[in-house]
Design an enzyme around this catalytic site. Sequence first.
Site, PDB file in Angstrom:
ATOM      1  CB  VAL A  50      -0.942  -0.024   1.222  1.00 22.28           C
ATOM      2  CG1 VAL A  50      -1.488   1.316   1.406  1.00 22.28           C
ATOM      3  CG2 VAL A  50      -1.840  -1.002   1.207  1.00 22.28           C
ATOM      4  CE  LYS A  51       4.032   5.455  -5.021  1.00 20.62           C
ATOM      5  NZ  LYS A  51       4.207   5.537  -6.263  1.00 20.62           N
ATOM      6  CG  LEU A  52      -0.458   4.981   3.167  1.00 18.34           C
ATOM      7  CD1 LEU A  52      -0.365   4.553   4.429  1.00 18.34           C
ATOM      8  CD2 LEU A  52      -1.981   5.187   2.566  1.00 18.34           C
TER       9      LEU A  52
END
Length: 185
Positions: A50-52
Amino acid sequence: VQRLVGIAFTIAAICAIIPGPVSAVAVATDVDGMLAEGRYLARIAPNVVVKLPLTENGLAACRVLSDEGTKVNVTLCFSAVQALLAAKAGAYFISPFIGRLDDKGVDGMELIREIRRIYDNYGYQTNILSASIRSTDHVRLAALAGSDCATLPPKIFAALYKHELTDTGVEAFLKDWASTGQSIL
């Protein structure tokens, strides 16, 4: 909902082809939204990361998702202290944007060296993923500076295995081989 199904299908298709980590971005900007999107994305395939964004909310969501066992790529890093915060929040990847720093007259490779030094000093396991790669020289310099991996455009990737001496060497070998009149099969 229809759009999310299409996105999930696309991410699942990419993850089925790519055996390694595949970053999928959460677009919410609040912690609860990032958590909901991050959990949804993580369920698509076991290799989803997951890219945040490297924001206060992004780091808060990173901590929760990481504690739950989800790998997180904290992106849009432009300083060593930001990278330190991401590692402390449990990030699996930190994505410093070296090309964008270079565009501003700042040495992007110095950032990679600083992050590597900090992570090594404290034993952080966060992987440095060099982003905003603009040239094959960026790839070389990032590797020398201690980057674990990089994301790069296809044109740069294709240029990595090209070298004038390789091309002329293959050409000379094939010419010599042809002059022998032999064949392997």
